[in-house]
Design an enzyme around this catalytic site. Structure first.
Site, PDB file in Angstrom:
ATOM      1  N   GLU A 261      50.392 -24.677 -83.522  1.00 49.67           N
ATOM      2  CA  GLU A 261      51.022 -23.923 -84.625  1.00 49.67           C
ATOM      3  C   GLU A 261      50.448 -24.499 -85.914  1.00 49.67           C
ATOM      4  O   GLU A 261      50.933 -25.515 -86.415  1.00 49.67           O
ATOM      5  CB  GLU A 261      52.538 -24.123 -84.591  1.00 49.67           C
ATOM      6  CG  GLU A 261      53.219 -23.564 -83.351  1.00 49.67           C
ATOM      7  CD  GLU A 261      53.405 -22.060 -83.384  1.00 49.67           C
ATOM      8  OE1 GLU A 261      53.149 -21.439 -84.443  1.00 49.67           O
ATOM      9  OE2 GLU A 261      53.801 -21.502 -82.355  1.00 49.67           O
ATOM     10  N   CYS A 295      54.496 -22.856 -93.793  1.00 48.40           N
ATOM     11  CA  CYS A 295      53.268 -22.322 -93.182  1.00 48.40           C
ATOM     12  C   CYS A 295      53.188 -20.824 -93.462  1.00 48.40           C
ATOM     13  O   CYS A 295      52.104 -20.243 -93.482  1.00 48.40           O
ATOM     14  CB  CYS A 295      53.237 -22.620 -91.698  1.00 48.40           C
ATOM     15  SG  CYS A 295      54.758 -22.156 -90.868  1.00 48.40           S
TER      16      CYS A 295
HETATM   17  P1  NAD Z   1      49.297 -32.668 -90.713  1.00 48.02           P
HETATM   18  O1  NAD Z   1      48.293 -31.977 -89.873  1.00 48.02           O
HETATM   19  O2  NAD Z   1      48.808 -33.624 -91.722  1.00 48.02           O
HETATM   20  O3  NAD Z   1      50.309 -33.498 -89.782  1.00 48.02           O
HETATM   21  C1  NAD Z   1      51.106 -32.850 -88.804  1.00 48.02           C
HETATM   22  C2  NAD Z   1      51.434 -33.817 -87.694  1.00 48.02           C
HETATM   23  O4  NAD Z   1      50.249 -34.107 -86.945  1.00 48.02           O
HETATM   24  C3  NAD Z   1      51.945 -35.190 -88.176  1.00 48.02           C
HETATM   25  O5  NAD Z   1      52.944 -35.620 -87.303  1.00 48.02           O
HETATM   26  C4  NAD Z   1      50.709 -36.071 -88.083  1.00 48.02           C
HETATM   27  O6  NAD Z   1      50.992 -37.439 -87.920  1.00 48.02           O
HETATM   28  C5  NAD Z   1      50.026 -35.500 -86.841  1.00 48.02           C
HETATM   29  N1  NAD Z   1      48.574 -35.680 -86.773  1.00 48.02           N
HETATM   30  C6  NAD Z   1      47.679 -35.641 -87.792  1.00 48.02           C
HETATM   31  N2  NAD Z   1      46.425 -35.722 -87.298  1.00 48.02           N
HETATM   32  C7  NAD Z   1      46.528 -35.797 -85.946  1.00 48.02           C
HETATM   33  C8  NAD Z   1      45.583 -35.876 -84.878  1.00 48.02           C
HETATM   34  N3  NAD Z   1      44.272 -35.909 -85.094  1.00 48.02           N
HETATM   35  N4  NAD Z   1      46.053 -35.921 -83.612  1.00 48.02           N
HETATM   36  C9  NAD Z   1      47.379 -35.866 -83.353  1.00 48.02           C
HETATM   37  N5  NAD Z   1      48.313 -35.814 -84.329  1.00 48.02           N
HETATM   38  C10 NAD Z   1      47.900 -35.768 -85.609  1.00 48.02           C
HETATM   39  O7  NAD Z   1      50.192 -31.528 -91.384  1.00 48.02           O
HETATM   40  P2  NAD Z   1      51.328 -31.675 -92.482  1.00 48.02           P
HETATM   41  O8  NAD Z   1      50.712 -31.948 -93.809  1.00 48.02           O
HETATM   42  O9  NAD Z   1      52.429 -32.549 -92.006  1.00 48.02           O
HETATM   43  O10 NAD Z   1      51.931 -30.182 -92.481  1.00 48.02           O
HETATM   44  C11 NAD Z   1      51.368 -29.127 -93.190  1.00 48.02           C
HETATM   45  C12 NAD Z   1      50.548 -28.230 -92.297  1.00 48.02           C
HETATM   46  O11 NAD Z   1      51.308 -27.809 -91.172  1.00 48.02           O
HETATM   47  C13 NAD Z   1      50.129 -26.953 -93.001  1.00 48.02           C
HETATM   48  O12 NAD Z   1      48.801 -26.665 -92.673  1.00 48.02           O
HETATM   49  C14 NAD Z   1      51.075 -25.915 -92.424  1.00 48.02           C
HETATM   50  O13 NAD Z   1      50.608 -24.581 -92.507  1.00 48.02           O
HETATM   51  C15 NAD Z   1      51.214 -26.388 -91.025  1.00 48.02           C
HETATM   52  N6  NAD Z   1      52.411 -25.868 -90.385  1.00 48.02           N
HETATM   53  C16 NAD Z   1      52.253 -24.863 -89.484  1.00 48.02           C
HETATM   54  C17 NAD Z   1      53.368 -24.298 -88.883  1.00 48.02           C
HETATM   55  C18 NAD Z   1      53.229 -23.167 -87.907  1.00 48.02           C
HETATM   56  O14 NAD Z   1      54.181 -22.902 -87.207  1.00 48.02           O
HETATM   57  N7  NAD Z   1      52.098 -22.504 -87.835  1.00 48.02           N
HETATM   58  C19 NAD Z   1      54.649 -24.779 -89.198  1.00 48.02           C
HETATM   59  C20 NAD Z   1      54.765 -25.822 -90.113  1.00 48.02           C
HETATM   60  C21 NAD Z   1      53.629 -26.359 -90.708  1.00 48.02           C
END
Ligand code: NAD
Length: 508
Positions: A261, A295
């Site tokens: 997601e 998002c």
């Molecule tokens: P992020 O990608 O920085 O982090 C999200 C999560 O992933 C955190 O828990 C982080 O520690 C973990 N993470 C980061 N890199 C990783 C890797 N290589 N392997 C495994 N885990 C990893 O995102 P964010 O800044 O917390 O959130 C914002 C983003 O999330 C935006 O792009 C938003 O659109 C997206 N988002 C999408 C949805 C959806 O349902 N499509 C919902 C909410 C947020």
């Protein structure tokens, strides 16, 4: 602060990292968590290291056979009790979410309400994990499919929905018979600890092991370990597209299952016959709600040329009435960004958009001084844009709205679809032909397509997710539960013969 946490009835050692009794406490690096609302320290957390992760995995593996042996409706009963516990804690948890993440109090409560709603949904679902029955081509045979739990489900979540996205996954995963390990965003650990504490009480009251729900606080290192771990049958990852690509690659290498997601770049098309009385508030809520950190936030507005200038005027007026400030004060509409890194990204995007030919018509500044002490508050921003600007194809997690014009609907749909992401979309029109064209297979290419409502604010009853770089995963309602189970096709021969399929003869 810490009044918010104390209000929740959670004692200081709960988050101090010192007691060693909580299943999420780690032995890794210590980190201070500050609120974007006022820059105050919420508390210190100790991140987990890989040893902590292995210990939690062992707890999850012990809990799995106990949990999967319970009939699904009984598992539903536990989830029902969790929903009730959330009802009791809605105010406290909602406040904590609002203070830790920076969303408005209404949205903090809304997030907890979403958790309650998905629990209700999951309770009903626990009696509806149906398989189909097929007609066998062989006489005296019965063919059907059934669904079994997967095992340990790993949930990696983003900061912007610190608790609801976990509940979307966990409530469904649990009724399906799985146990969960949750790695929330390292930016919002306290909201997740509160959730774990609430569910743990329910588990213990029912003599069930806490290992059914495991929380691990850590950064991407732990997320990467989860993606690589063969013991995790399904990784459900919510976050940026960059994170999703990394998770997909690692999970794919071990042929595991994933639900992704990821980022969105959502657009609203405003047709010449749109009802602007509805369109304007929907656009403003979509673009500035949660300070543009959903998002599904509205990032692009594609307006029929006949409405372009008048709609821009209306938007400028509406933006002028927005109150920006402490999100716990219900008079305010817009709270802070999550941290100063997000503020930098906002500033860079506004600058780049102007360099690429965009015209700043509203906002563009970082707010300073009284009430903005955390330096995380920015002005919601409107930029007159040209659809070919490369910056418009990127998701910046901030309240920046690009407005562009179109002449005919096909052009508008092309502009809308011509981005790497495919999460949410909508059209405002009172014309049935336009609405149906937008929803047809030559219309929006997104996972969510709305008519006369905005792009954000989905309900839990539908499957949630998007296409292309949004990752293709689906969570929450409809039949999303199927991703949390393994399908088994069964054929039973109750005849006195052993006929083979396709009429093949094999006589001995
Ligand atoms: P992020 O990608 O920085 O982090 C999200 C999560 O992933 C955190 O828990 C982080 O520690 C973990 N993470 C980061 N890199 C990783 C890797 N290589 N392997 C495994 N885990 C990893 O995102 P964010 O800044 O917390 O959130 C914002 C983003 O999330 C935006 O792009 C938003 O659109 C997206 N988002 C999408 C949805 C959806 O349902 N499509 C919902 C909410 C947020």
């Amino acid at each position: 602060m810490n009044e918010v946490i104390k209000d929740l009835g959670l004692k200081t050692p709960f988050y101090s990292g010192s007691s060693g009794q909580k299943n999420w406490l780690g032995n890794g690096v210590k980190t201070n968590i500050k609120s974007p609302v006022d820059g105050q320290l919420i508390g210190e957390v100790t991140f987990a290291d890989n040893k902590d992760y292995e210990r939690l995995m062992a707890e999850a593996q012990i809990a799995f056979p106990i949990w999967k042996a319970m009939p699904a409706p009984h598992r539903g009963e536990i989830v029902r009790q969790f929903g009730d516990a959330l009802r009791q804690e809605k105010e406290n948890l909602g406040k904590l979410v609002s203070y830790e993440m920076g969303k408005s109090l209404q949205e903090g409560y809304g997030e907890v309400q979403e958790m309650i709603d998905i629990c209700d949904f999951a309770v009903g679902l626990s009696r509806q994990l149906y398989g189909l029955q097929m007609h066998s081509e062989r006489p005296g045979h019965r063919m059907f499919e059934q669904w079994h739990p997967l095992g340990v489900v790993g949930i990696i979540s983003a900061f912007n929905f610190p608790v609801a996205v976990w509940a979307w996954n966990a409530a469904i995963a649990w009724v399906c018979g799985n146990v969960c390990i949750w790695k929330p965003s390292e930016k919002t650990p306290f909201s997740s600890m509160a959730c774990q504490e609430i569910f743990k009480k329910v588990l213990l009251a029912n003599n069930l092991p806490e290992g059914i729900s495991n929380l691990i606080i850590g950064d991407s290192t732990i997320g990467k370990s989860m993606a690589a771990d063969q013991n995790i049958a399904l990784v459900s990852a919510t976050g940026s597209t960059k994170m999703g690509k990394s998770v997909a690659e690692t999970v794919g290498r071990r042929l595991g299952k994933s639900i992704l997601e990821l980022g969105g770049n959502n657009a609203i098309i405003v047709a010449e016959d749109a009802d602007l009385n509805h369109a304007v508030p929907a656009i403003v809520f979509g673009a500035v709600g949660t300070a543009g950190q959903r998002c599904t936030s509205t990032r692009r507005l594609i307006v029929h040329e006949s409405q372009y200038e008048s709609l821009l005027e209306k938007l400028k007026q509406a933006y002028g009435q927005l109150r920006i400030g402490d999100p716990l004060d219900q008079k305010n509409h817009v709270g802070p960004l999550i941290d100063t890194m997000a503020v930098e990204a906002y500033k860079n995007t506004v600058k780049t958009a102007q360099e690429q030919g965009g015209e700043l018509v509203y906002g563009g500044q970082v707010l300073k001084g009284d009430g903005y002490i955390s330096v995380c508050y920015v002005m919601p921003t409107i930029i007159k844009a040209n659809a070919n600007m490369p910056i418009m194809k990127q998701e910046t997690f901030a309240p920046i709205l690009y407005v562009t014009s179109y002449k005919d609907l096909n052009e508008a749909i092309n502009i809308q679809n011509n981005v790497p992401q495919g999460l949410s979309s909508s059209i405002f029109t009172l014309n049935m032909r336009k609405a149906e064209t937008f929803l047809s297979n030559s219309g929006s290419d997104c996972g969510i397509a709305n008519v006369n409502i905005g792009t954000s604010g989905a309900e839990i009853g539908g499957a949630f997710g998007g296409e292309k770089e949004t990752g293709g995963g689906r969570e929450s309602g409809s039949d999303s539960w199927k991703a949390y189970m393994r399908r088994q096709t069964c054929t039973v021969n109750y005849s006195t013969d052993l006929p083979l399929a396709q009429g093949i003869k094999f006589d001995l």
